[in-house]
Motif scaffolding. Structure first.
Motif, PDB file in Angstrom:
ATOM      1  N   ARG A   1     -20.557 -22.546 -24.871  1.00 57.67           N
ATOM      2  CA  ARG A   1     -21.715 -21.850 -25.442  1.00 57.67           C
ATOM      3  C   ARG A   1     -21.378 -20.800 -26.485  1.00 57.67           C
ATOM      4  O   ARG A   1     -22.239 -20.414 -27.273  1.00 57.67           O
ATOM      5  CB  ARG A   1     -22.580 -21.172 -24.363  1.00 57.67           C
ATOM      6  CG  ARG A   1     -23.005 -22.040 -23.247  1.00 57.67           C
ATOM      7  CD  ARG A   1     -23.860 -21.351 -22.223  1.00 57.67           C
ATOM      8  NE  ARG A   1     -23.519 -19.988 -21.937  1.00 57.67           N
ATOM      9  CZ  ARG A   1     -23.914 -19.340 -20.844  1.00 57.67           C
ATOM     10  NH1 ARG A   1     -24.647 -19.963 -19.962  1.00 57.67           N
ATOM     11  NH2 ARG A   1     -23.587 -18.084 -20.654  1.00 57.67           N
ATOM     12  N   GLN A   2     -20.145 -20.289 -26.474  1.00 61.36           N
ATOM     13  CA  GLN A   2     -19.847 -19.220 -27.419  1.00 61.36           C
ATOM     14  C   GLN A   2     -19.835 -19.741 -28.847  1.00 61.36           C
ATOM     15  O   GLN A   2     -19.200 -20.749 -29.142  1.00 61.36           O
ATOM     16  CB  GLN A   2     -18.510 -18.573 -27.096  1.00 61.36           C
ATOM     17  CG  GLN A   2     -18.212 -17.360 -27.960  1.00 61.36           C
ATOM     18  CD  GLN A   2     -17.054 -16.549 -27.430  1.00 61.36           C
ATOM     19  OE1 GLN A   2     -16.322 -16.986 -26.557  1.00 61.36           O
ATOM     20  NE2 GLN A   2     -16.868 -15.358 -27.964  1.00 61.36           N
ATOM     21  N   MET A   3     -20.497 -19.048 -29.730  1.00 58.70           N
ATOM     22  CA  MET A   3     -20.556 -19.409 -31.143  1.00 58.70           C
ATOM     23  C   MET A   3     -19.291 -18.865 -31.799  1.00 58.70           C
ATOM     24  O   MET A   3     -19.056 -17.657 -31.812  1.00 58.70           O
ATOM     25  CB  MET A   3     -21.807 -18.766 -31.750  1.00 58.70           C
ATOM     26  CG  MET A   3     -22.279 -19.382 -33.035  1.00 58.70           C
ATOM     27  SD  MET A   3     -23.053 -20.986 -32.826  1.00 58.70           S
ATOM     28  CE  MET A   3     -24.605 -20.499 -32.131  1.00 58.70           C
TER      29      MET A   3
ATOM     30  N   TYR B   1     -30.095 -13.080 -30.707  1.00 57.30           N
ATOM     31  CA  TYR B   1     -30.608 -14.372 -31.134  1.00 57.30           C
ATOM     32  C   TYR B   1     -31.061 -15.150 -29.905  1.00 57.30           C
ATOM     33  O   TYR B   1     -30.461 -15.062 -28.834  1.00 57.30           O
ATOM     34  CB  TYR B   1     -29.533 -15.174 -31.872  1.00 57.30           C
ATOM     35  CG  TYR B   1     -29.185 -14.609 -33.234  1.00 57.30           C
ATOM     36  CD1 TYR B   1     -28.326 -13.525 -33.366  1.00 57.30           C
ATOM     37  CD2 TYR B   1     -29.742 -15.151 -34.392  1.00 57.30           C
ATOM     38  CE1 TYR B   1     -28.028 -13.000 -34.609  1.00 57.30           C
ATOM     39  CE2 TYR B   1     -29.448 -14.633 -35.645  1.00 57.30           C
ATOM     40  CZ  TYR B   1     -28.591 -13.552 -35.742  1.00 57.30           C
ATOM     41  OH  TYR B   1     -28.306 -13.033 -36.976  1.00 57.30           O
TER      42      TYR B   1
ATOM     43  N   LEU C   1     -28.182 -14.965 -27.244  1.00 60.66           N
ATOM     44  CA  LEU C   1     -26.877 -14.628 -27.789  1.00 60.66           C
ATOM     45  C   LEU C   1     -26.897 -13.252 -28.421  1.00 60.66           C
ATOM     46  O   LEU C   1     -27.854 -12.874 -29.094  1.00 60.66           O
ATOM     47  CB  LEU C   1     -26.461 -15.652 -28.853  1.00 60.66           C
ATOM     48  CG  LEU C   1     -26.216 -17.077 -28.368  1.00 60.66           C
ATOM     49  CD1 LEU C   1     -26.174 -18.036 -29.545  1.00 60.66           C
ATOM     50  CD2 LEU C   1     -24.933 -17.161 -27.576  1.00 60.66           C
TER      51      LEU C   1
ATOM     52  N   GLY D   1     -21.117 -13.281 -28.424  1.00 63.37           N
ATOM     53  CA  GLY D   1     -20.779 -13.384 -27.023  1.00 63.37           C
ATOM     54  C   GLY D   1     -21.098 -14.782 -26.517  1.00 63.37           C
ATOM     55  O   GLY D   1     -21.562 -15.639 -27.280  1.00 63.37           O
TER      56      GLY D   1
ATOM     57  N   GLY E   1     -23.298 -15.501 -24.307  1.00 69.76           N
ATOM     58  CA  GLY E   1     -24.717 -15.661 -24.067  1.00 69.76           C
ATOM     59  C   GLY E   1     -25.153 -15.496 -22.629  1.00 69.76           C
ATOM     60  O   GLY E   1     -24.345 -15.532 -21.690  1.00 69.76           O
TER      61      GLY E   1
END
Lengths: 114, 113
Positions: A43-45, B35, B90, B105, B107
């Motif tokens: 999930r981390q961007m 976000y 996020l 991070g 999220g």
């Protein structure tokens, strides 16, 4: 309003081959930044690469490079020597100094096949 | 160095309830942005804070609010939860709002039932 379009919902590539992900954007601003982010299942961007609009030279980061066509408002990402760990969603994003918010495209799912 | 940390990682709430999500930025980063990412979509901008002041707000209802503390950590609050608020939230930090060097991070996954 700024918009980012990623028209390919998903792509698949064989390990060690090269793949190109497309992105177009629309803005009336002259000074802006473009990014490609990777989002694996964790999930981390993760920031892959960044391009300042005022720079004519295309950005490169190891196996990742971009083809920035300012007049055409196109910003594609090329991944060379694809690796299994490149499997993820990839998002194209746009930032201007005017509002300091990132505007993302819908993303593309990239699968690297062994 | 610690990255951007968010808590909790997962959360299940009932419609109508209130939720608070937390974010700690990278040390030295004074800007925090929030976000919302609905499944299968790109993240949508909610808020940006810099030096404890709101610098930007996205197209979200007033049920969404946020604040930034003197240590630059931030909270996102959502009141009167709706099913449609289910998403990954996020947090991103950067030294300044326009530096562009946003670090995200992992999220908070919010599920509203």
């Amino acid at each position: 309003a700024q918009t980012v379009t990623q028209s390919q919902p998903e792509m698949s590539v064989q390990e060690a081959e090269t793949v190109t992900l497309s992105c177009t954007y629309d803005t009336s601003e002259s000074n802006y930044y473009l990014f490609w982010y990777k989002q694996p299942p964790s999930r981390q961007m993760i920031l892959v690469i960044r391009q300042e609009a005022y720079k004519q030279q295309n950005a490169t980061e190891n196996r990742f490079s971009v083809n920035f066509q300012k007049a055409a408002k196109s910003f594609s990402l090329k991944i060379s020597d694809s690796q299994l760990g490149d499997t993820a969603m990839y998002f194209c994003a746009f930032l201007t100094g005017a509002n300091s918010k990132l505007t993302f495209g819908k993303g593309i799912t990239l699968s690297v096949r062994p | 160095d610690a990255g951007v940390t968010q808590s909790p990682t997962h959360l299940i709430k009932t419609r109508g309830q209130h939720v608070t999500l937390r974010c700690s930025p990278i040390s030295g980063h004074k800007s925090v942005s929030w976000y919302q990412q609905v499944l299968g979509q790109g993240p949508q901008f909610i808020f940006q804070y810099y030096e404890k002041e709101e610098r930007g707000r996205g197209n979200f209802p007033d049920r969404f609010s946020a604040r930034q503390f003197p240590n630059y950590s931030s909270e996102l609050n959502v009141n009167a939860l709706l099913l449609g608020d289910s998403a990954l939230y996020l947090c991103a930090s950067s030294p300044t709002p326009i530096s562009g060097g946003y670090t995200f991070g992992s999220g908070t996954r919010l599920t509203v039932v």
